[in-house]
Design an enzyme around this catalytic site. Structure first.
Site, short mmCIF file in Angstrom:
data_model
loop_
_atom_site.label_atom_id
_atom_site.label_comp_id
_atom_site.label_asym_id
_atom_site.label_seq_id
_atom_site.Cartn_x
_atom_site.Cartn_y
_atom_site.Cartn_z
N HIS A 115 -14.00 50.51 34.98
CA HIS A 115 -13.77 51.12 33.68
C HIS A 115 -15.02 51.79 33.09
CE1 HIS A 115 -14.46 46.71 32.99
NE2 HIS A 115 -15.38 47.20 32.18
N HIS B 288 -24.17 50.52 29.89
CA HIS B 288 -23.01 51.23 30.42
C HIS B 288 -22.65 52.35 29.46
CE1 HIS B 288 -21.33 48.16 27.68
NE2 HIS B 288 -20.46 49.12 27.38
N HIS C 158 -19.48 55.27 27.84
CA HIS C 158 -18.09 55.61 27.55
C HIS C 158 -18.03 57.11 27.33
CE1 HIS C 158 -16.95 51.34 26.87
NE2 HIS C 158 -18.21 51.24 26.44
N GLU D 29 -17.20 56.09 21.56
CA GLU D 29 -16.35 55.06 20.96
C GLU D 29 -16.48 55.08 19.44
OE1 GLU D 29 -14.92 51.98 23.92
OE2 GLU D 29 -16.93 51.29 23.34
N HIS E 216 -24.29 52.26 25.64
CA HIS E 216 -24.45 50.93 25.07
C HIS E 216 -25.48 50.16 25.88
CE1 HIS E 216 -20.09 51.08 23.32
NE2 HIS E 216 -20.95 51.78 22.62
N THR F 255 -16.25 46.04 22.84
CA THR F 255 -15.22 47.08 22.75
C THR F 255 -14.27 47.05 23.94
OG1 THR F 255 -16.62 48.75 23.82
CG2 THR F 255 -16.75 48.56 21.40
#
Length: 307
Positions: free
Chosen positions: A90, A117, A119, A129, A142, A225
């Site tokens: 993910h 990581h 997003h 996010e 993050h 999250t």
């Protein structure tokens, strides 16, 4: 009669295609891949339906200035380290083997970096996010920290202030950010889930703005999250974005989810604030006031110039 056909077919589709099994992002859900999309994550873990969930939309005019939010102290962020980058199904994630810490800035303790990581959206489109005044950036970094006394994240998450995450936004630049080349070049080797490869030596400092540009930030208490959505996170979100070229941003979308589908839109939608307060550092206000002052001076000078 024909007017009723489409609504009936759509109702049948959603009845058949009901989420089940593991959690997923909205971009993953199809009738061939039934999974719990973000609005149903509480079916996977009840904590995801809590009152202090992340991410959130930060409405800047509703933030509260807090003079205790002084510049953070970054320890060993410039230390070069070797690590492995992995596609965990993910996101792209990197473990941090050095003892790099953050403190001050009204953090209740010293926190050590564990992993980072990202997003992102689709091919450089909106994908952060958190959002600022409703604006969604192309990507968000993050850097996850835990209290220095703990030896693992599982233990740290049992502490309501056990984890501190630094969040950084990205913006599209006209030129490539060469400091990101170790990560961008490694992405082609981890396209499939569980794919991993060695990273060229990097430092945390090279991935984020310089320390002098990290004085303006927002602070609130929230959660992880992704499931289990544990509400043990102190969030610090920095104003100044990191520049990447559109080609660099697009490289992340070449990764694949565990079902082989293109990894895009791996962000959780913003969650209700539920009465929480969002604080801003004093520097954020000073920077904003300076910008207004400079604009006012420029206008005044323009008006005073002879025709």
């Amino acid at each position: 009669m024909q007017q009723l056909v489409l609504p009936v077919l759509l109702a049948s589709f959603w009845t058949v295609c009901t989420g089940s099994g593991d959690w997923c992002y909205q971009s993953q859900f199809t009738c061939d891949h039934l999974c719990n999309v973000p609005e149903n994550w509480n079916h996977v873990n009840s904590a995801c339906g809590g009152q202090k969930q992340s991410p959130i939309n930060i409405v800047t005019r509703k933030t509260f200035k807090d003079d205790r939010l002084t510049p953070l102290k970054f320890q060993n962020y410039e230390e070069i380290f070797r690590s492995t980058i992995i596609n965990n199904g993910h996101s792209a994630q990197v473990q941090i083997p050095t003892v790099s810490t953050i403190s001050r800035g009204d953090l209740p303790d010293e926190y050590k970096a564990v992993q980072f990581h990202l997003h992102w959206g689709a091919n450089g489109g909106p994908g952060s996010e958190h959002t600022i005044d409703g604006e969604q950036y192309p990507m968000e970094l993050h850097i996850v920290h835990m209290k220095k006394a703990y030896s693992d994240l599982t233990t740290a998450l049992r502490d309501t202030e056990g984890v501190a995450v630094l969040g950084f936004f990205y913006e599209v630049s006209s030129s490539s950010n060469r400091k990101y080349e170790p990560i961008i070049s490694a992405l082609q080797n981890i396209q499939a889930t569980n794919g991993n490869t060695s990273l060229s030596p990097i430092s945390l400092a090279q991935l984020i703005p310089s320390e002098k540009n990290l004085t303006a930030y927002y602070r609130y208490k929230g959660s992880l999250t992704t499931p289990g959505c544990t509400e043990s996170v102190i969030w610090t979100l920095f104003e100044n974005p990191i520049p990447l070229s559109i080609e660099q941003l697009q490289a992340f979308s070449k990764l694949q989810f565990n079902d082989g589908k293109q990894m895009t839109g791996n962000f959780r939608p913003v969650q209700p604030l539920n009465g929480r307060k969002v604080y801003r550092s004093g520097s954020a206000v000073i920077l904003a006031n300076s910008a207004i002052l400079l604009a006012t001076i420029a206008i005044a000078l323009g008006l005073s110039e002879p025709n």
